[in-house]
Design an enzyme around this catalytic site. Structure first.
Site, PDB file in Angstrom:
ATOM      1  N   CYS B 532      34.087   5.640  53.894  1.00 25.77           N
ATOM      2  CA  CYS B 532      35.473   5.320  54.175  1.00 25.77           C
ATOM      3  C   CYS B 532      35.547   3.994  54.892  1.00 25.77           C
ATOM      4  O   CYS B 532      34.569   3.516  55.448  1.00 25.77           O
ATOM      5  CB  CYS B 532      36.091   6.404  55.065  1.00 25.77           C
ATOM      6  SG  CYS B 532      36.109   7.984  54.267  1.00 25.77           S
ATOM      7  N   THR B 533      36.730   3.440  54.850  1.00 27.80           N
ATOM      8  CA  THR B 533      36.949   2.189  55.550  1.00 27.80           C
ATOM      9  C   THR B 533      36.996   2.475  57.039  1.00 27.80           C
ATOM     10  O   THR B 533      38.030   2.844  57.566  1.00 27.80           O
ATOM     11  CB  THR B 533      38.271   1.563  55.075  1.00 27.80           C
ATOM     12  OG1 THR B 533      38.185   1.395  53.670  1.00 27.80           O
ATOM     13  CG2 THR B 533      38.501   0.222  55.728  1.00 27.80           C
TER      14      THR B 533
END
Ligand code: ZN
Lengths: 123, 665
Positions: B532-533
């Protein structure tokens, strides 16, 4: 980002470094002394430190070769992207031979300093 | 003997006039506050006292011919001057006494010189001061309708009376027909003041303009000085009679009493019955030095400016449009005169990825007046998104989540209804992400849609969350010679860069030019935090705005995307300054570095080898790459480069003790 930093430079006196670079150049003609270190500017996308950060490289090799070597040394996975830069703002052309980079960017101590950093990829 | 009282003009300004003023102020006048000619119109008094003596400014006010073109035969023109102040302070501090005196002096001079004979509308010359509070669309304004005060007040030996008391019905009709013909045959400026001659022997009525009228000597003729009277009040003639009676007294000084005919025609009703006759005693002008004038319009019986609040009246969408435009136009006044808003509003941007970066880029594009925005994203809005991604809200996460691209486009339209926002829910095919043959058709269709979108847009923004998803749009944009702005985030760092294009001089590198491996699946074998970012929240906002500023700066360089990369100390700048190749920033030290790197002839995305192969084999080639990305390294020769370094590691040369700490190559 900005000012290049180098552990080697900090830990070794200027006269020792000059002596060392001269030693290498006379002992290994056709090769140049290069220091490749991890950029300390940020903590994200952290790549490992190189086991050997000092290189003696044939002048005809390109930045691409150096990059490939650095990747090998770090055992970087192929999904991790990185880039090399020298000075404040130059990402040397990947295809250009090191002799060229060396004469343009070498430090006054006779070493060429290059930093590497992980490339960002998130959105 | 009784004092004559006049009904003063009441100003009435069309919203269109304010739009026009706003527009001119923004695009033409800017800070120039010199006087401007304007033209107002009025009608003759009708049945309704509420609309008595209205004088009107409309959209064409700034252009004499425009004003004349929109006038019907029942309209009368009045020349005026606008002084629009730059600040409220300037507006308040205007010397209103001096202004009215100066304007009245012009009227005075035209009476003395006789200029009014050729253009009687000069007698109704007016002045308008205003201040436009453009942000709120509020216009402070104040009209002056100067009336010169004679040495002694205007008096009448009798009292005024309706036309029917002097003229019988037949004569009124004769007058009406004659006036109709007169208006058709004469210039607009002769319409509002004229001479009616009644030959009592032949009982005929003739109308003359002042320029053609020769004073009647014949004793059986009765002369009436007539004017189009804006007043509807039976007791009061309208304001134009004040200067008119002075002008007539001055021009025809042998009379002691003048009979004025106040023409009041109800438009379209062929009815002059409310017209008045009034006798006025000879009046004299004072010395020019002693001239006094009145006429600043009163509002609710007080001397104060009027306020036109268009903010509430404007169509809200139109209001949004003009307000947005206003903010941008303001830049052109002092800070950035060469700002090309049309170029920005015509630029079509394709945003590949509608996550944190996509949201911020869209918002910043809008702020620059760039409203052609197309989103590509295949995901749905999830509960973690809204706090970081400013185009989404909590409700968008419900029921499985809204389609992200569509939701982003919808929100852009909520923010600005005139935006041309579109959405495509596409899977971007990626190198090293193999698929079953059963999916080949779907992948091909997604590729084709993506290719069409890239062709139909001017700027491609790469804002996805992996390296490999940026590969196909990079290649397609290169093949179609499009501008690419690429933004990518690290935990506390960001990269914002533009890609070089094939025909550029000193072609700059693309995102893939600076490494020597082909993109592969980066999501495999990764922990959740790696997939994920995970970034400091500020980096996406900073990178998103830099990505837009970079484009705007580039579009304002004469070479546009071919502009050379500027670095510190560089002379080669555009209208907005620096146009770097790469901006690499870090939140850990709050610094940006501008970097430059050339295109790599062995690049896995933009090199000739790859583009040629793609142009030759199209989707067949892509299909192979998606299933085996090593093909890219083979085509570019990167595989050999890697083998070479591998070889060097395997067969290390003999190293003596002095060189132990060195890696040999
Ligand atoms: Zn490239």
């Amino acid at each position: 980002m900005g000012i290049p930093n180098s552990k080697y430079k900090e830990q070794t006196s200027f006269s020792d470094r000059i002596q060392e670079s001269n030693r290498i150049k006379s002992k290994h003609p056709g090769r140049v002394p290069v220091v490749v270190e991890r950029y300390q500017g940020w903590s994200g996308e952290q790549l490992p430190e190189l086991k050997r950060s000092k290189f003696i490289i044939k002048e005809c090799f390109t930045m691409g070769h150096l990059m490939s070597m650095v990747r090998e040394q770090m055992e970087l996975r192929s999904d991790q992207q990185m880039f090399l830069f020298c000075g404040r703002s130059e990402i040397p052309p990947t295809a250009v031979p090191l002799s060229h980079i060396y004469s343009r960017y070498k430090d006054e101590d006779g070493f060429l300093y290059i930093q590497y950093a992980g490339e960002s990829a998130f959105g | 003997m009784s004092l004559v009282q006049f009904e003063s003009f009441t100003s009435s300004v069309d919203p269109d006039y304010w739009y026009e003023l706003e527009n001119k102020k923004l695009t033409e006048f800017k800070l120039d506050n010199t006087e401007r000619d304007i033209y107002a119109t009025y009608n003759t008094g009708g049945e309704h006292e509420q609309v008595s003596s209205r004088i009107r400014l409309s959209r064409g006010a700034f252009n004499k011919q425009d004003t004349f073109n929109t006038m019907s035969v029942y309209d009368f023109s009045s020349p005026g001057t606008l002084l629009n102040s730059n600040t409220m302070e300037d507006f308040k501090n205007l010397d209103k006494k001096a202004i009215i005196k100066e304007v009245a002096k012009k009227i005075y001079d035209s009476i003395v010189s006789g200029d009014w004979i050729n253009d009687p509308t000069l007698l109704t010359r007016f002045y308008l001061i205003s201040y436009a509070e453009l942000k709120q669309h509020v216009f402070y304004h104040w009209f002056a309708f100067p009336a010169i005060t004679p040495t002694q007040a205007l008096t009448s030996p009798t009292s005024s009376h309706l036309i029917g008391k002097t003229f019988n019905e037949e004569q009124v009709e004769q007058l009406r027909v004659a006036y109709d013909m007169y208006r058709t045959d004469n210039h607009i400026r002769d319409r509002s003041f004229f001479v009616v001659v009644h030959n009592q022997t032949s009982n005929t009525l003739t109308i003359n303009s002042f320029s053609s009228y020769k004073e009647e000597q014949s004793s059986d003729s009765k002369v009436y000085f007539a004017f189009a009277d804006p007043s509807s009040l039976e007791s009061h003639p309208g304001w134009p009679l004040r200067n008119f009676s002075l002008a007539v007294s001055h021009r025809f000084p042998t009379h002691s009493v003048y009979t004025f005919l106040c023409i009041r025609e109800i438009p379209n009703k062929r009815d002059l019955s409310r017209s008045l006759f009034i006798d006025i005693n000879q009046a004299t002008l004072s010395d020019p030095s002693k001239m006094v004038a009145v006429g600043w319009e009163k509002t609710l019986n007080k001397s104060r400016p009027k306020i036109a609040d268009m903010g509430q009246m404007m169509d809200p969408i139109k209001l949004a449009e003009s307000s947005v435009r206003l903010n941008l136009e303001l830049m052109k006044w002092r800070m950035f005169p060469s700002l090309d808003l049309n170029k920005l509003s015509n630029t079509k941007c394709l945003l590949v990825g509608a996550g944190t970066l996509g949201c911020h880029v869209a918002r910043n594009l809008m702020a620059w007046g760039c409203f052609n925005i197309t989103f590509i994203d295949r995901t749905k809005v999830s509960f973690s998104n809204p706090v970081r991604q400013p185009l989404y809200e909590y409700v968008d996460c419900l029921n499985g989540g809204a389609n992200k691209a569509q939701c982003a486009a919808d929100h852009v339209k909520k923010i600005y209804p005139n935006a041309n926002a579109n959405a495509y829910s596409l899977d971007i095919p990626m190198p090293g992400h193999p698929y079953d043959d059963s999916h080949k058709e779907a992948v091909q269709s997604h590729y084709e849609q993506m290719n069409e979108l890239i062709k139909s847009h001017d700027v491609i923004y790469l804002l996805t969350d992996t390296r490999e998803s940026r590969w196909l749009p990079t290649l397609l944009a290169t093949a179609n010679d499009k501008i690419v702005i690429n933004a990518a985030l690290g935990f506390d760092s960001y990269l914002v860069m533009r890609h070089g294009q094939p025909n550029h001089t000193n072609r700059l590198g693309c995102y893939f030019c600076f490494d020597v491996v082909a993109p592969v699946d980066s999501t495999k074998d990764r922990t959740l935090d790696q997939q994920c970012t995970v970034t400091r929240p500020g980096v996406s906002a900073v990178a998103g705005s830099l990505a837009v500023e970079l484009l705007v700066a580039m579009l304002h360089h004469k070479l546009e995307s071919n502009a050379p990369a500027s670095i510190v100390g560089s002379q080669d700048q555009g209208e907005l300054g620096f146009i770097p190749h790469q901006i690499r920033g870090s939140m850990s030290n709050f610094q940006n570095a501008l970097m430059t790197g050339s295109a790599y002839n062995q690049c896995t995305a933009c090199s000739d080898a790859i583009v040629k192969e793609y142009k030759k084999n199209g989707f067949d080639f892509l299909h192979k790459v998606f299933n085996r990305s090593k093909l890219l390294e083979e085509l570019t020769g990167l595989d050999q480069l890697q083998q070479k370094t591998q070889g060097m590691l395997d067969e290390m040369e003999f190293i003596d003790e002095d060189d132990e700490e060195y890696q040999f190559m």
